[in-house]
Design a protein around this motif. Sequence first.
Motif, PDB file in Angstrom:
ATOM      1  N   SER A  55       0.190  -0.250  41.567  1.00 50.40           N
ATOM      2  CA  SER A  55       0.782  -1.570  41.402  1.00 50.40           C
ATOM      3  C   SER A  55       1.626  -1.888  42.637  1.00 50.40           C
ATOM      4  CB  SER A  55       1.664  -1.602  40.155  1.00 50.40           C
ATOM      5  OG  SER A  55       2.323  -2.839  40.024  1.00 50.40           O
ATOM      6  N   ALA A  57       3.702  -4.999  44.811  1.00 43.40           N
ATOM      7  CA  ALA A  57       4.265  -6.349  44.807  1.00 43.40           C
ATOM      8  C   ALA A  57       3.785  -7.122  46.027  1.00 43.40           C
ATOM      9  CB  ALA A  57       5.783  -6.284  44.797  1.00 43.40           C
ATOM     10  N   ILE A  89       6.412  -4.951  36.148  1.00 40.70           N
ATOM     11  CA  ILE A  89       6.397  -5.711  37.400  1.00 40.70           C
ATOM     12  C   ILE A  89       7.428  -6.828  37.328  1.00 40.70           C
ATOM     13  CG2 ILE A  89       3.930  -5.236  37.729  1.00 40.70           C
ATOM     14  CD1 ILE A  89       3.402  -8.151  36.889  1.00 40.70           C
ATOM     15  N   GLN A  95       1.226 -10.151  41.970  1.00 38.97           N
ATOM     16  CA  GLN A  95       1.154  -8.690  41.965  1.00 38.97           C
ATOM     17  C   GLN A  95      -0.279  -8.245  42.194  1.00 38.97           C
ATOM     18  OE1 GLN A  95       4.084  -7.161  41.476  1.00 38.97           O
ATOM     19  NE2 GLN A  95       3.519  -4.999  41.333  1.00 38.97           N
TER      20      GLN A  95
END
Length: 974
Positions: A55, A57, A89, A95
Amino acid sequence: MYKRYSGMLAGTLLTVVGLAVVGLTGCSNGSSSSSTVSVKVWVSQGDFDDAYVWSTAVTEGGQLSVDSEGRLSHSEYDTDEDSEIKATIASEEVQQFTLVGKVEDTDLDVPGTTRLCQWMDGCITAAATVAFGERYSAIGSLWRTVAYDLQSDERVRLTPFTDLAATLAYERLYLESTAEWDTTGYYSAWSVVQSVSQLSRLLGVEDIQTTRPADLTHIDNWNGSQASTLDQIRYGALVSAWSHLEESYAGDTTLVAEVGADIVTNDGQWLQSGDSQTVSLAQLFQLARDNLAALEVTNTTAATYVATVIGTFDTDIAALQDGELTAVVPETIENLVGSGDYDDFILGLQRTKAFVDTLRTYQDSFFEEGYREEVDAYLDMVKAVGDDNADEFQALIDAYLQTYELYTSCYLNAGCPTQDSSMAWLTSIDSYNSATGILKLNDGAITVSQRVADVNTTDDDDEPDASHAIDVLIVGTYQQGDLVFNIDHYYENDDDDNDIERPSAVRVYYTDEVSQLADSSSNEIIGYELRWGDFEFYDQTTLNTADELEFDGYFRLFYRGVRDPLDATSALRFNIDTVVLDSRVSDNVKGDNGDDDEYADLYVGAAASNAAEFYPDQEFAPFTGFFTPNSSADFAKGTVASGLLSYATGSETVKNQAVEYLDIHVPLGESLRYRLYPTIEREDESDVDGDDDLDELVNTYDTEECYLVQNGSTWAVDTCEPKNRYYGEADFTDYVNTLWASGVLSRISIDGRGTYFVEWAANSTDSNGCMVLDDLESSSADLDGTLYDPMVLGLNTLRFQTEVILDNQPDTLLDVYINAPTVDDYRITAALSHDYSSTSTSGYVTIGSGSSLDRIILNYRTDYTFETTGSLAIYKDGVSLSLDDGSTDKVDSTLTLYLNESNGADPLPYTYLVNDEGDYERCVTSNQAEWDESYSLDTATFYLNYRDVVYGRITKENGTWVVRYIDGTFETLQ
């Protein structure tokens, strides 16, 4: 000694005072989401086991968050039994999620990533053909999905087609106003939702990011609601067809990268039919259709659905035209985000445009009417004091340092010399008491003495009997022309009845401990420090006039002695190590600070890098010598050091373990032994395989770095760093190649000289195109090194802060932080705040806050390996912005420009690949010291962010800076 650096000192003090003028007038010319949500990411057809999802940003500038080497900054999640992860998140942001596979690690009992074969004829792998419904390995960085404004517990899909959408979202934006695709180079909320819509329409799927692709190995289970199930079966068939294409693809990159590039080139379109591009829709649809037709479906409802999807594919294929591109456009932004959010976007866009319009006259509007003229007049007056008294100020510094020289002569010779007529400041040598060591000058105006310096401030002894330094204490009054200089110690609690807290002195550092001044011929001086604990100077002709100004405060300048690290017999020279000025410029010479109506606080603090290693050209390095290599031939860039290093490999027994090692012998620098310890089974105390069994045995090995010393012709281990432990089996060849790829064997730093490049033999590449170090012999001949990065005296830190307080005017604060080890690699943070009511620390600087605030914050850094980054944030409180409909709206506004620009490294020295273990691995692509860079601000792109939303970009087109907004409109900044 005073003649050697007194001139530089005077120039420095006047320069830093003048910086207040330059900084304020120069700068005046010119948050992301705080809440988080938990979301779900479903991988492919639900058929992946034991995969990672990274994940990452997306920054406020529309770029992926990366580290200084360009690697994704990410959180890693393991997929569960449903091929899903749950990630936390930032809310209301963009994202990215990346699917990463890994190989099985039998040593650690960690399963590898596998997926189900969804192709009826079997899936082709490197090892064999895997039957339909069986599992096979999936490794490396596979696919991505990029999403905007995910809600709590919202689920998105991650497939090859969401990867294509991510590529399109970064490179293109559909302009509804002109029905054209704009080239962007950043993610925006609009481009992200548009790209998902575009790929969904191209593929005939309702939504590639929310539709669940059917698992064809369990096709009989897909017998639910007709509309959604038909969509899921079609999507699953397309994913299966794509996976089949990937198996046989043999291009230079990946299939998803090649097709993504085609779609970008086509401005969001896909080749309908034909072979002029990587994959056509006809080819993809046909494969999906044929695979569905080969399925054995026993459930009646599912069979009906499959037949319907096959029929739809047949219709679609028949309509595709050979050699033609599709003509699809995404759904409108308003329908994609909803009318409420769309209205917010449009309002934000209007405000952005209005804010940009105010910047055209920002030089004039940052300060209130009349303030600019008043602050300029004040700063001009401050600057004039320095300009008008430059010669006198230099003479005062000369006098102070001559006082030190005179005292030294008096003390060491048990009596003072005849008064030197060249010392114009010296009117009389009143007395020298050899018993007390006190010298009186100029009818008692100046007093000189000495004491042992307290250089160890961490102990309880504030008055040591001996140390490595002596303070020659100098206090009193000097006068040169009309300039008066008062100097005293700073006492505890500012009370001269208390102990001295900061002395005013010339501090002399010696090699050996001393209890009094020593002759440098027997005890070498290794450093000088000028310390003014409490100084004041002013022009006495301005007293009681409108031009009255006082400069007071604290000053410290430290010169560190250094020899050429490669020549112990070289003469000692002195580098600027530390400079501190904490001063106040006020309009009232007499009285306390509270009596001042107008004043400016000024702080400058700087610490040099390489001060203990860099060997300057002259005895005292000038302030102009920063970032300039020593000019002698041995220090020149391109100099070849013959036999810079040699190596040896071997084995030894360390604590009953058979250890392999690589020695790197560097006679001029640091020599190291790199040890690789054998594979040992240990209990899995960290539960590396996640099975909750801490007693099972797993394979581990250790590495260790040890420092070598040379004894004649032999090398021996001196000390070692703590070991590093790894899971798996030790492999010496891999270990050495990893060391080489990291650069530690090729880039050798030598104190006083800089960094040399040693070219090791690397004549082969692996399957990823990464250079591989040739097998090493047991020992080597000498290897030469070429100096490519000469050492310079740089800046570890430079902090410049000034606050201007004018009578009946708002306050202004400028704070600048610089880290610049070299002239090319630096980072700058600067903040200019005006009309604030409070201050706080933000990163490296202090910024203002308040209800009437105007503020500019600049960040700029060139110390990333392959990228130049920066931002310029402009805040105006309560500004009236004229909107397109003619109305005005008073809002607190922050407009930010972001810069993320590639340096254009050529040839690219190295990159990072995701290896079979699912980790980043450095891949060497060029075995040379340096590379060319083509970065220029004139070719850079700035990304325009208003209130955490990217609304456009700014680039220079035909010599003019142009703002292009996400709605297709543009304007110039002329």
